[in-house]
Write a protein that holds these residues in place. Structure first.
Motif, mmCIF file in Angstrom:
data_model
loop_
_atom_site.group_PDB
_atom_site.id
_atom_site.type_symbol
_atom_site.label_atom_id
_atom_site.label_comp_id
_atom_site.label_asym_id
_atom_site.label_seq_id
_atom_site.Cartn_x
_atom_site.Cartn_y
_atom_site.Cartn_z
ATOM 1 N N CYS A 89 1.135 -0.898 -0.300
ATOM 2 C CA CYS A 89 0.002 0.099 0.027
ATOM 3 C C CYS A 89 1.203 1.356 0.105
ATOM 4 O O CYS A 89 0.609 2.512 -0.396
ATOM 5 C CB CYS A 89 -0.485 -0.020 1.109
ATOM 6 N N ARG A 90 1.916 0.854 0.535
ATOM 7 C CA ARG A 90 2.524 2.509 0.885
ATOM 8 C C ARG A 90 3.647 2.365 -0.372
ATOM 9 O O ARG A 90 3.389 3.803 -0.586
ATOM 10 C CB ARG A 90 3.832 1.908 2.251
ATOM 11 N N ALA A 91 3.590 1.618 -1.072
ATOM 12 C CA ALA A 91 4.364 1.136 -2.261
ATOM 13 C C ALA A 91 3.777 2.303 -3.604
ATOM 14 O O ALA A 91 4.434 3.249 -4.310
ATOM 15 C CB ALA A 91 4.689 -0.077 -2.776
ATOM 16 N N GLU A 92 2.623 1.722 -3.516
ATOM 17 C CA GLU A 92 1.595 2.429 -4.699
ATOM 18 C C GLU A 92 1.045 4.099 -4.231
ATOM 19 O O GLU A 92 0.693 4.681 -4.869
ATOM 20 C CB GLU A 92 0.569 1.319 -5.397
ATOM 21 N N MET A 93 1.069 3.979 -3.489
ATOM 22 C CA MET A 93 0.412 5.495 -2.707
ATOM 23 C C MET A 93 1.296 6.783 -4.055
ATOM 24 O O MET A 93 0.151 7.313 -4.348
ATOM 25 C CB MET A 93 1.100 5.892 -1.523
#
Length: 190
Positions: A89-93
């Motif tokens: 989730c953090r990577a796609e933010m």
């Protein structure tokens, strides 16, 4: 001491591996790099289902304002389910933020970023600390399983007629021209 010198590369590799495993931002950084080189690109193929009854699917923002998806008919609805502890989730933010900034002034496209943990204050702080402008919401009703079951991140898009047009579980790079064109196509299709 000789043992440490001989194994210094192995020790460094092991420390790097532990960092990636136990530090969510380190894992997100690695995953973001993989997205940048072309992995994890969503296939924006429209998989239109029959119109869904979106009435009663509700989310609330940090101020307590409720949004009912049924009231958004006539608009493209972009839902993203995520959590602060989730490295993918953090990577796609960053890619979601760039996509959002392209459409944030478009009244025909609505973005709802749903914190799956339900800790809206923590999520809002996470978004603010990273200088994202994403509108964060929490669940305010039951969510049908065809919209969200449990995998994080999950992205769902409904077209203007309320038909499920896109569903993707797992991270993806949404800052892709094909994906922008896909949203524009949905926006311009009646």
């Amino acid at each position: 001491m000789k043992l440490i010198k001989r194994n210094s590369i192995n020790i460094l590799f092991f420390m790097l591996l532990l960092t990636i495993i136990f530090v969510p931002d380190a894992k997100a950084f690695l995953l973001r790099g993989l997205m940048t080189i072309g992995f994890y690109t969503p296939d924006p193929v429209q998989t239109v289902s029959s119109a869904s009854d979106l009435d009663g699917i509700k989310f609330k923002d940090i101020k307590g304002k409720l949004v009912d998806l049924g009231d958004l008919k006539g608009k493209v609805i972009f839902l993203n389910f995520w959590a602060t502890w989730c490295p993918p989730c953090r990577a796609e933010m960053p890619s979601l933020h760039k996509l959002f900034t392209q459409f944030k002034n478009d009244k025909n496209v609505v973005f709802i970023f749903v914190d799956a943990d339900g800790d809206l204050k923590k999520s809002a702080k996470f978004i603010t600390d990273r200088q994202y402008e994403l509108p964060v919401y929490a669940f305010a009703s039951e969510i049908p399983k065809q919209v969200f079951e449990s995998a994080l991140p999950t992205t769902v898009i409904f077209d203007r007629q309320g038909r499920l047009s896109f569903r993707h579980e797992g991270m993806a790079n949404y800052n892709d021209q094909k994906f922008v064109d896909f949203i524009n196509k949905l926006k311009n299709t009646k």
